[in-house]
Design a protein around this motif. Structure first.
Motif, PDB file in Angstrom:
ATOM      1  N   VAL A  50      32.175  40.705  30.849  1.00  0.00           N
ATOM      2  CA  VAL A  50      32.731  40.538  32.192  1.00  0.00           C
ATOM      3  C   VAL A  50      32.848  39.053  32.535  1.00  0.00           C
ATOM      4  O   VAL A  50      33.825  38.619  33.160  1.00  0.00           O
ATOM      5  N   ASP A  51      31.868  38.256  32.125  1.00  0.00           N
ATOM      6  CA  ASP A  51      31.941  36.811  32.346  1.00  0.00           C
ATOM      7  C   ASP A  51      33.206  36.236  31.723  1.00  0.00           C
ATOM      8  O   ASP A  51      33.893  35.399  32.333  1.00  0.00           O
ATOM      9  N   VAL A  52      33.518  36.677  30.503  1.00  0.00           N
ATOM     10  CA  VAL A  52      34.723  36.213  29.823  1.00  0.00           C
ATOM     11  C   VAL A  52      35.959  36.605  30.617  1.00  0.00           C
ATOM     12  O   VAL A  52      36.875  35.793  30.823  1.00  0.00           O
ATOM     13  N   GLU A  53      35.997  37.844  31.085  1.00  0.00           N
ATOM     14  CA  GLU A  53      37.167  38.313  31.827  1.00  0.00           C
ATOM     15  C   GLU A  53      37.395  37.484  33.094  1.00  0.00           C
ATOM     16  O   GLU A  53      38.527  37.049  33.374  1.00  0.00           O
ATOM     17  N   LEU A 110      32.943  45.284  38.463  1.00  0.00           N
ATOM     18  CA  LEU A 110      33.892  44.238  38.817  1.00  0.00           C
ATOM     19  C   LEU A 110      35.053  44.902  39.543  1.00  0.00           C
ATOM     20  O   LEU A 110      35.636  45.868  39.039  1.00  0.00           O
ATOM     21  N   ALA A 111      35.381  44.406  40.740  1.00  0.00           N
ATOM     22  CA  ALA A 111      36.474  44.986  41.527  1.00  0.00           C
ATOM     23  C   ALA A 111      37.647  44.012  41.544  1.00  0.00           C
ATOM     24  O   ALA A 111      37.482  42.839  41.894  1.00  0.00           O
ATOM     25  N   ILE A 112      38.819  44.506  41.157  1.00  0.00           N
ATOM     26  CA  ILE A 112      40.020  43.677  41.163  1.00  0.00           C
ATOM     27  C   ILE A 112      41.141  44.441  41.848  1.00  0.00           C
ATOM     28  O   ILE A 112      41.147  45.668  41.911  1.00  0.00           O
ATOM     29  N   ALA A 113      42.103  43.685  42.378  1.00  0.00           N
ATOM     30  CA  ALA A 113      43.238  44.294  43.060  1.00  0.00           C
ATOM     31  C   ALA A 113      44.301  44.698  42.054  1.00  0.00           C
ATOM     32  O   ALA A 113      44.481  44.053  41.010  1.00  0.00           O
ATOM     33  N   VAL A 115      42.649  49.394  44.380  1.00  0.00           N
ATOM     34  CA  VAL A 115      41.484  48.688  43.847  1.00  0.00           C
ATOM     35  C   VAL A 115      41.069  49.324  42.519  1.00  0.00           C
ATOM     36  O   VAL A 115      40.984  50.555  42.404  1.00  0.00           O
ATOM     37  N   PHE A 116      40.851  48.476  41.525  1.00  0.00           N
ATOM     38  CA  PHE A 116      40.326  48.920  40.242  1.00  0.00           C
ATOM     39  C   PHE A 116      38.864  48.521  40.147  1.00  0.00           C
ATOM     40  O   PHE A 116      38.503  47.358  40.434  1.00  0.00           O
ATOM     41  N   LEU A 117      38.024  49.461  39.757  1.00  0.00           N
ATOM     42  CA  LEU A 117      36.595  49.216  39.575  1.00  0.00           C
ATOM     43  C   LEU A 117      36.293  49.310  38.085  1.00  0.00           C
ATOM     44  O   LEU A 117      36.445  50.374  37.478  1.00  0.00           O
ATOM     45  N   TRP A 133      35.560  41.388  44.266  1.00  0.00           N
ATOM     46  CA  TRP A 133      34.125  41.160  44.303  1.00  0.00           C
ATOM     47  C   TRP A 133      33.510  41.567  42.969  1.00  0.00           C
ATOM     48  O   TRP A 133      34.146  42.249  42.163  1.00  0.00           O
ATOM     49  N   ARG A 134      32.278  41.120  42.791  1.00  0.00           N
ATOM     50  CA  ARG A 134      31.550  41.465  41.569  1.00  0.00           C
ATOM     51  C   ARG A 134      30.106  41.755  41.921  1.00  0.00           C
ATOM     52  O   ARG A 134      29.434  40.938  42.560  1.00  0.00           O
TER      53      ARG A 134
END
Length: 248
Positions: free
Chosen positions: A32-35, A57-60, A21-23, A51-52
């Protein structure tokens, strides 16, 4: 217990890794909205949004490995570089998003920013005047009209993951938007000029090489001060200052 790895950290944002997980911690929620929106629109593999919860922002993590990094050795076969080029072309052929990205600045605005940066680099003694002057001339062809494309905006090779010759994920979309497609190609091959032909073979479209060379110089001139002020070293072997020297 999983260790916390600091992937990148500076005054604007930080990225941490815990296992798979990347935070991403960013005080600028518009970025972040753009991303998030860009990842949902891009026709190439992107990380899964977990999740956000502002400002996080958390991404796999995406599978595979990168082709290298700026200043480091490049890896991967010519076919892998070509596969990356094909993925970039797929992105550029998609309908561009409605907002401008980093690669979407007008020629006039970019020229003014570049001239100010060049003057500052010389006045403050960060770079010699002849190096700056030569690269300012090389950068000129990038300052022209362009057809809007869906651009990543920060497509350095550390942001593109492959498994063998297949692209498995493209990360870090916060600078994405409508922009100049050749900016992405130049960013991806910055410091790895020897792989430009492979990338263009996969990209499958004629491009103006003078504009690619121009973006190498322009991007590097604009980056030197920011990198220096945010704890990075543009003077490291193979990085931005070496790119500028190669134009001499």
């Amino acid at each position: 217990m999983e260790e916390v790895e600091v992937v990148v950290a500076h005054s604007e944002r930080a990225t941490l890794r815990v296992g798979d997980v990347f935070l991403k911690v960013d005080a600028d929620q518009a970025r972040v909205d753009v991303e998030v929106e860009a990842m949902s629109l891009a026709p190439v593999p992107t990380p899964r949004l977990l999740w956000r919860k502002p400002p996080v922002l958390a991404i796999a993590a995406v599978p595979g490995r990168t082709l290298g990094r700026l200043g480091g050795p490049s890896t991967g076969s010519p076919a892998a570089w070509a596969a990356a080029g094909a993925a970039v072309r797929k992105l550029h052929d998609a309908p561009p998003p409605p907002w401008p990205g980093r690669a979407g600045r007008s020629a006039d605005a970019l020229a003014a920013e570049l001239d100010a940066a060049c003057a500052s680099l010389v006045a403050d003694g960060l770079l010699p005047a002849d190096l700056v002057t030569r690269n300012r001339r090389v950068a000129e062809p990038a300052l022209r009209p362009w057809t809007p494309a869906f651009t990543h905006g920060d497509l350095q090779i550390a942001h593109v993951f492959l498994d063998g010759d297949e692209v498995t994920g493209v990360i870090d979309w916060s600078e994405a938007g409508r922009g100049d497609a050749l900016y992405d190609l130049a960013t991806f091959t910055l410091g790895h000029e020897e792989h430009l032909d492979d990338v263009l073979a996969g990209y499958g479209a004629a491009v103006d090489l003078d504009v690619i060379h121009a973006w190498w110089s322009l991007r590097s001139l604009l980056a030197v001060r920011w990198l220096t002020e945010h704890g990075f070293d543009p003077f490291a072997p193979g990085c931005e200052v070496d790119v500028l020297r190669s134009r001499m």
